[in-house]
Design an enzyme around this catalytic site. Structure first.
Site, PDB file in Angstrom:
ATOM      1  N   CYS A   1       0.815  -1.202   0.000  1.00  0.00           N
ATOM      2  CA  CYS A   1       0.000   0.000   0.000  1.00  0.00           C
ATOM      3  C   CYS A   1       0.861   1.270   0.000  1.00  0.00           C
ATOM      4  O   CYS A   1       1.319   1.690  -1.048  1.00  0.00           O
ATOM      5  CB  CYS A   1      -1.000  -0.042   1.157  1.00  0.00           C
ATOM      6  SG  CYS A   1      -2.428   1.003   0.801  1.00  0.00           S
TER       7      CYS A   1
ATOM      8  N   HIS B   1      -3.437  -4.792   0.427  1.00  0.00           N
ATOM      9  CA  HIS B   1      -2.899  -5.285   1.699  1.00  0.00           C
ATOM     10  C   HIS B   1      -2.970  -6.806   1.681  1.00  0.00           C
ATOM     11  O   HIS B   1      -3.845  -7.396   2.327  1.00  0.00           O
ATOM     12  CB  HIS B   1      -3.735  -4.750   2.869  1.00  0.00           C
ATOM     13  CG  HIS B   1      -3.506  -3.312   3.162  1.00  0.00           C
ATOM     14  ND1 HIS B   1      -2.436  -2.869   3.897  1.00  0.00           N
ATOM     15  CD2 HIS B   1      -4.193  -2.215   2.798  1.00  0.00           C
ATOM     16  CE1 HIS B   1      -2.477  -1.549   3.992  1.00  0.00           C
ATOM     17  NE2 HIS B   1      -3.536  -1.121   3.333  1.00  0.00           N
TER      18      HIS B   1
ATOM     19  N   GLU C   1      -1.372  -8.881   3.213  1.00  0.00           N
ATOM     20  CA  GLU C   1      -1.171  -9.495   4.537  1.00  0.00           C
ATOM     21  C   GLU C   1      -2.493  -9.948   5.159  1.00  0.00           C
ATOM     22  O   GLU C   1      -2.532 -10.879   5.954  1.00  0.00           O
ATOM     23  CB  GLU C   1      -0.429  -8.539   5.477  1.00  0.00           C
ATOM     24  CG  GLU C   1      -1.179  -7.272   5.900  1.00  0.00           C
ATOM     25  CD  GLU C   1      -1.002  -6.096   4.947  1.00  0.00           C
ATOM     26  OE1 GLU C   1      -0.695  -6.337   3.764  1.00  0.00           O
ATOM     27  OE2 GLU C   1      -1.194  -4.933   5.377  1.00  0.00           O
TER      28      GLU C   1
END
Ligand code: GLN
Length: 600
Positions: A426, A555, A557
């Protein structure tokens, strides 16, 4: 079913059917979502006592996993006491990371724990705050839905809470809904949730709810023994609300002594066999097995009377696969070090999903990933860049605002030039664009308008659609979006050739489309973009230029799971291993063994 139980069920159904709308004829009020079948979903409700931070989310998700492994459908929900409508406006410093769901809901980090532990995508149905509950009540009041009644905490606000749980039950068709009550018993802000849970158990009838009190056993060093009084008083607080816990789970550093368990049992009317020790363990991933070995899952199955619904055929396999993962986490063959370049590095919770994603990728690559925390607000750019020379990979994570950005850009420049594996997330994607524009495309003043509104080269600028939205809450491009992957790129290889993948987003700014051509002409490859829009979503450098340089506006993750590591993280860890190999090889070249340092 025995006739007595059947009669009780019929009673419950009759009562529930009369609760649906506000009226002068009855004091009952519990709006029922269409399709709700009383008795279909059972509820496990977890309260925290003594203090917060006991790991209610980890406990509750681990317990849910045990039941899921036995073939049950489970659906978690977290009820937050705070008045914010979502977690989007919360400072990660105070509250941990903001976790984003596929439907765009910004939630507490516990939802990440549930998604990871259960390997299940969640939605706004799985998360409520007092802000949402009250908004709903006030909206209904304005619409005149309460038919002249004075709107009260009981039954109207508590009615909304029960209705939220039942909506989840209908939508998920869950056998068991796991409810985590945020905060601690005794807090003013969650007291109406607790009352709602008491009402829920009353309305749903016997065997419908299992109440679990998660508590903490203190062990003051000057006494050298475990003391149960704080836990006793905490549970007394729960009993005073009219809730009798079925299970007490005791957190503590060491296994909880029999003496303490007995005191708690006696003080709280809980059979001693239902008082469990949930002492600290080496990894959160061993907790499901810890619960199973203690027999906690069996107690839940018995109190809810759902043994007939189990399909335990797959359990042995699921446990074996999980144990393999846990073993790889606990005894890895090798290790690498990845630097995390950020602003909130003193608060690990603000990067929880990244830490977990590295753990998952490490397990898949059979190595332990050490994290080197580099705070760019504390270092000047030169020192920040030098801080990464000895690591095997770097991550620049998401972020907002000006502070520390020049340090991040300096680290990215160093990683690009020294061929250190790089993953940008990001803000880390936007910083990589700025770095490349400045140093490889000759746009010296390139910047983001978030950092320098008057820059002559706004390579990163606010999204046109976001410009129209005022205020700070809920005005970002949020949630899961499709990303078109360009063939023959690193991204295509990482995603196994999939032409399109779905990633989760949370941003206001993007690459200004005017600069795409110039950046590409300068050698940057945009390997992922939004279908039908010129929104750049993944960038990379060709692999003959750099072994692993990739960043995404998303994102990723948030989507990593223990048994399904996210490909961009796995790629980073593999590239870090390759760098570790080449650094080792340099140190053991023949020149080195003669005392001449060849490792330049
Ligand atoms: N501040 C940047 C934006 O708003 C990046 C956001 C983030 O990293 N989550 O676009």
């Amino acid at each position: 079913m025995n006739p007595e139980r059947k009669a009780r069920m019929v009673d419950t159904e009759k009562m529930l059917s009369s609760l649906g709308s506000a009226s002068d004829d009855t004091e009952f009020y519990a709006p029922m979502p269409a399709g709700y079948r009383p008795g279909r979903a059972k509820y496990v409700i977890v309260f925290g006592t003594v203090m917060s931070g006991l790991g209610k989310g980890i406990f509750s998700s681990s317990l849910a996993k045990c039941l899921k492994d036995k073939g049950l459908t489970v659906a978690p929900i977290k009820l937050e006491g705070y008045l914010n409508v979502d977690s989007g406006t919360l400072n990660p410093y105070r509250h941990g990371e903001v976790f984003v769901l596929d439907d765009g809901m910004e939630t507490d980090m516990d939802l990440g724990t549930y998604e990871r532990m259960l390997d299940q995508d969640l939605s706004r149905l799985n998360f409520a705050t007092s802000g949402q509950i009250y908004s709903r009540v006030l909206e209904k009041e304005r619409q005149g839905s309460y038919l002249g009644r004075d709107v009260q905490m009981i039954p109207h606000v508590t009615g909304e809470v029960k209705s939220k749980l039942r909506e989840l039950a209908v939508a998920s068709d869950a056998d068991v809904v796991f409810v985590e009550i945020g905060g601690t018993v005794g807090d003013v802000e969650n007291s109406y949730y607790i009352e709602a849970m008491r009402e829920l158990a009353f309305e749903e009838g016997p065997d419908s709810c299992t109440f679990v009190a998660l508590t903490y056993i203190i062990s003051p060093p000057m006494l050298g023994e475990q003391k149960s009084k704080a836990a006793q008083l905490g549970i007394r607080g729960l009993l005073a609300t009219g809730i009798q816990p079925h299970i007490i789970a005791c957190r503590g550093k060491e296994p909880i002594s029999q003496k303490v368990k007995e005191k708690l049992a006696l003080y709280s009317n809980v059979p001693i066999g239902n008082v469990f020790s949930m002492h600290d363990c080496t990894s959160i991933y061993v907790i499901p097995d810890m619960l199973r070995e203690a027999g906690l899952d069996e107690v839940v199955i018995d109190t809810l009377r759902i043994r007939g619904r189990l399909h335990p055929e797959g359990e042995t396999k699921a446990r074996a696969v999980w144990s393999g993962f846990v073993n790889r986490i606990q005894s890895p063959s090798r290790e690498v070090t990845v630097a995390l370049i950020g602003k909130y590095t003193s608060v690990r919770d603000s990067y929880a999903s990244i830490i977990h994603a590295l753990e998952h990728a490490g397990a898949a690559a059979d190595c332990h990933v050490n994290i080197k925390w580099v705070d760019t607000t504390e270092l000047d750019t030169e020192r920040a860049a030098r801080a990464i020379d000895d690591v095997h990979g770097i991550i620049v994570p998401g972020g907002f605002g000006v502070r520390g950005t020049e340090g991040k850009i300096a680290c990215i420049e160093r990683a690009r030039e020294s061929r250190i594996p790089y993953l940008g997330l990001c803000y880390g994607f936007q910083m990589a664009v700025i770095e490349y524009a400045r140093h490889a495309c000759g746009l010296k003043d390139a910047n983001s308008t978030e950092i320098a509104p008057d820059t002559s080269h706004p390579v990163i600028d606010i999204l046109p659609e976001q410009k129209q939205i005022e205020g700070l809450g809920g005005n970002m491009r949020l949630g899961g979006r499709d990303v078109e992957i360009k063939s023959n790129t690193l991204a295509a290889r990482l995603f196994n050739g999939a032409p399109e993948v779905r990633l989760r987003f949370r941003h206001r700014y993007e690459v200004d489309p005017q600069y795409i051509e110039r950046l590409e002409a300068g050698g940057l490859v945009f390997s992922g973009k939004a279908p039908d829009y010129p929104i750049m979503q993944i960038l990379e450098l060709p692999q003959n230029v750099h072994p692993y340089f990739i960043a995404t506006q998303a994102h990723p993750e948030f989507q990593s799971r223990p048994l399904r590591p996210q490909p961009m993280f796995l790629g980073l860890v593999k590239a870090a291993l390759a760098r570790a190999d080449s650094l080792d090889a340099r140190q053991t070249t023949p020149a080195d063994t003669t005392g001449v340092n060849a490792g330049t």
